[in-house]
Scaffold this active site. Structure first.
Site, PDB file in Angstrom:
ATOM      1  N   LYS A   1      11.298  26.770  14.903  1.00 49.36           N
ATOM      2  CA  LYS A   1      11.589  25.344  15.424  1.00 49.36           C
ATOM      3  C   LYS A   1      11.911  24.363  14.208  1.00 49.36           C
ATOM      4  O   LYS A   1      11.806  24.811  12.834  1.00 49.36           O
ATOM      5  CB  LYS A   1      10.079  24.870  16.066  1.00 49.36           C
ATOM      6  CG  LYS A   1       9.920  25.720  17.299  1.00 49.36           C
ATOM      7  CD  LYS A   1       8.555  25.046  18.038  1.00 49.36           C
ATOM      8  CE  LYS A   1       8.451  25.870  19.441  1.00 49.36           C
ATOM      9  NZ  LYS A   1       7.244  25.208  20.095  1.00 49.36           N
TER      10      LYS A   1
ATOM     11  N   TYR B   1      13.446  24.361  28.065  1.00 45.89           N
ATOM     12  CA  TYR B   1      12.076  24.227  28.550  1.00 45.89           C
ATOM     13  C   TYR B   1      12.146  23.679  29.845  1.00 45.89           C
ATOM     14  O   TYR B   1      10.917  22.958  30.147  1.00 45.89           O
ATOM     15  CB  TYR B   1      11.596  23.192  27.444  1.00 45.89           C
ATOM     16  CG  TYR B   1      11.084  23.967  26.223  1.00 45.89           C
ATOM     17  CD1 TYR B   1      10.319  24.912  26.180  1.00 45.89           C
ATOM     18  CD2 TYR B   1      11.426  23.658  24.882  1.00 45.89           C
ATOM     19  CE1 TYR B   1       9.572  25.637  25.235  1.00 45.89           C
ATOM     20  CE2 TYR B   1      11.233  24.336  23.803  1.00 45.89           C
ATOM     21  CZ  TYR B   1      10.183  25.134  23.865  1.00 45.89           C
ATOM     22  OH  TYR B   1       9.554  25.918  22.800  1.00 45.89           O
TER      23      TYR B   1
ATOM     24  N   ASN C   1       4.927  23.286  16.220  1.00 44.52           N
ATOM     25  CA  ASN C   1       4.037  24.664  16.095  1.00 44.52           C
ATOM     26  C   ASN C   1       4.874  25.607  15.595  1.00 44.52           C
ATOM     27  O   ASN C   1       4.500  26.877  15.811  1.00 44.52           O
ATOM     28  CB  ASN C   1       3.100  24.655  17.099  1.00 44.52           C
ATOM     29  CG  ASN C   1       3.807  25.202  18.423  1.00 44.52           C
ATOM     30  OD1 ASN C   1       5.132  25.020  18.433  1.00 44.52           O
ATOM     31  ND2 ASN C   1       3.377  25.504  19.526  1.00 44.52           N
TER      32      ASN C   1
ATOM     33  N   HIS D   1       8.701  29.443  18.959  1.00 44.90           N
ATOM     34  CA  HIS D   1       8.605  29.835  20.148  1.00 44.90           C
ATOM     35  C   HIS D   1       8.459  31.407  20.421  1.00 44.90           C
ATOM     36  O   HIS D   1       9.434  32.227  19.547  1.00 44.90           O
ATOM     37  CB  HIS D   1       9.712  29.341  20.875  1.00 44.90           C
ATOM     38  CG  HIS D   1       9.830  29.658  22.330  1.00 44.90           C
ATOM     39  ND1 HIS D   1       9.166  29.160  23.477  1.00 44.90           N
ATOM     40  CD2 HIS D   1      10.627  30.658  22.772  1.00 44.90           C
ATOM     41  CE1 HIS D   1       9.701  29.710  24.482  1.00 44.90           C
ATOM     42  NE2 HIS D   1      10.412  30.739  24.258  1.00 44.90           N
TER      43      HIS D   1
ATOM     44  N   GLU E   1      15.571  34.066  28.693  1.00 44.93           N
ATOM     45  CA  GLU E   1      15.674  33.265  27.347  1.00 44.93           C
ATOM     46  C   GLU E   1      16.678  33.904  26.480  1.00 44.93           C
ATOM     47  O   GLU E   1      17.428  33.448  25.612  1.00 44.93           O
ATOM     48  CB  GLU E   1      14.208  33.131  26.736  1.00 44.93           C
ATOM     49  CG  GLU E   1      13.339  32.349  27.649  1.00 44.93           C
ATOM     50  CD  GLU E   1      11.992  31.973  27.026  1.00 44.93           C
ATOM     51  OE1 GLU E   1      11.287  31.398  27.393  1.00 44.93           O
ATOM     52  OE2 GLU E   1      11.852  32.730  25.824  1.00 44.93           O
TER      53      GLU E   1
HETATM   54  P1  DAT Z   1       3.586  28.416  23.775  1.00 47.23           P
HETATM   55  O1  DAT Z   1       4.594  27.874  22.945  1.00 47.23           O
HETATM   56  O2  DAT Z   1       2.376  28.893  22.922  1.00 47.23           O
HETATM   57  O3  DAT Z   1       4.108  29.377  24.756  1.00 47.23           O
HETATM   58  P2  DAT Z   1       3.458  26.605  26.091  1.00 47.23           P
HETATM   59  O4  DAT Z   1       4.537  27.580  26.661  1.00 47.23           O
HETATM   60  O5  DAT Z   1       2.322  26.209  26.881  1.00 47.23           O
HETATM   61  O6  DAT Z   1       2.987  27.168  24.634  1.00 47.23           O
HETATM   62  O7  DAT Z   1       4.125  25.186  25.622  1.00 47.23           O
HETATM   63  C1  DAT Z   1       5.519  25.045  25.061  1.00 47.23           C
HETATM   64  C2  DAT Z   1       5.557  24.244  24.003  1.00 47.23           C
HETATM   65  O8  DAT Z   1       5.230  22.879  24.241  1.00 47.23           O
HETATM   66  C3  DAT Z   1       4.576  24.603  23.015  1.00 47.23           C
HETATM   67  O9  DAT Z   1       4.761  25.464  21.833  1.00 47.23           O
HETATM   68  C4  DAT Z   1       4.293  23.127  22.116  1.00 47.23           C
HETATM   69  C5  DAT Z   1       4.498  22.180  23.380  1.00 47.23           C
HETATM   70  N1  DAT Z   1       3.243  21.844  23.691  1.00 47.23           N
HETATM   71  C6  DAT Z   1       2.322  22.639  24.528  1.00 47.23           C
HETATM   72  N2  DAT Z   1       1.196  21.898  24.973  1.00 47.23           N
HETATM   73  C7  DAT Z   1       1.361  20.670  24.361  1.00 47.23           C
HETATM   74  C8  DAT Z   1       0.321  19.739  24.288  1.00 47.23           C
HETATM   75  N3  DAT Z   1      -0.584  19.729  24.787  1.00 47.23           N
HETATM   76  N4  DAT Z   1       0.847  18.634  23.512  1.00 47.23           N
HETATM   77  C9  DAT Z   1       2.287  18.498  22.858  1.00 47.23           C
HETATM   78  N5  DAT Z   1       2.659  19.572  23.121  1.00 47.23           N
HETATM   79  C10 DAT Z   1       2.726  20.756  23.641  1.00 47.23           C
HETATM   80 MG    MG Z   2       5.695  29.289  26.403  1.00 45.05          MG
END
Ligand code: DAT
Ligand code: MG
Length: 140
Positions: free
Chosen positions: A11, A51, A114, A117, A128
């Protein structure tokens, strides 16, 4: 265990800090092979499409803004149980909860920024991978 492929994205927070190689070293050390890779800059619209599953979540706009704020490295990782193995190497979404030695524990700045992905299931991995790569670009 089957050989699988999964979609990974390094990212913007990580490409900005020149961490592509350090993150790729973690994948390779875990037995994941990088069988396709390219550096691209997403538009906010493209990030939004990728997304789309999160479009009702409160962080969606911020997520799309972030993902289009700097280049990303999109890649296909291949290996035994690659989808789950990559999720293990990545660590928990929130770096505060990520295990020692994981990419997010070492490199992530926040739950939003973070660093990586990774696809979460065989169906999402297939969709994807097809979002970013043609079959010709994947060389196993
Ligand atoms: P992951 O990337 O671990 O699969 P996810 O699919 O639940 O997690 O969410 C996609 C992305 O969205 C994640 O990498 C970062 C962002 N995200 C998730 N929860 C969030 C939150 N509570 N606040 C801000 N960004 C968030
Ligand atoms: Mg995810």
């Amino acid at each position: 265990m089957a050989i699988e492929r999964t979609l990974s994205i390094i990212k913007p927070d990580a490409t900005r800090r020149n961490l592509t190689g350090a993150i790729n070293a973690k994948f390779e050390a875990a037995g994941l092979r990088i069988v396709a890779q390219k550096r691209i800059k997403l538009t906010k619209e493209q990030a939004g499409k990728f997304y789309e599953v999160h479009k009702e979540r409160p962080f969606y706009d911020e997520l799309c803004e972030f993902m289009s704020s700097a280049p990303v490295v999109v890649q296909v990782l291949e290996g035994e149980n690659a989808i789950a193995r990559n999720r293990e190497v990545m660590g928990a979404t929130n770096p505060a909860e990520a295990a020692e030695g994981t990419i997010r524990k070492e490199f992530a700045l926040s739950i939003g920024e973070n660093s990586v992905h990774g696809s979460d299931a065989p169906e999402t991995a297939a969709a994807e991978i097809a979002f970013f790569f043609s079959q010709l670009e994947i060389v196993g």
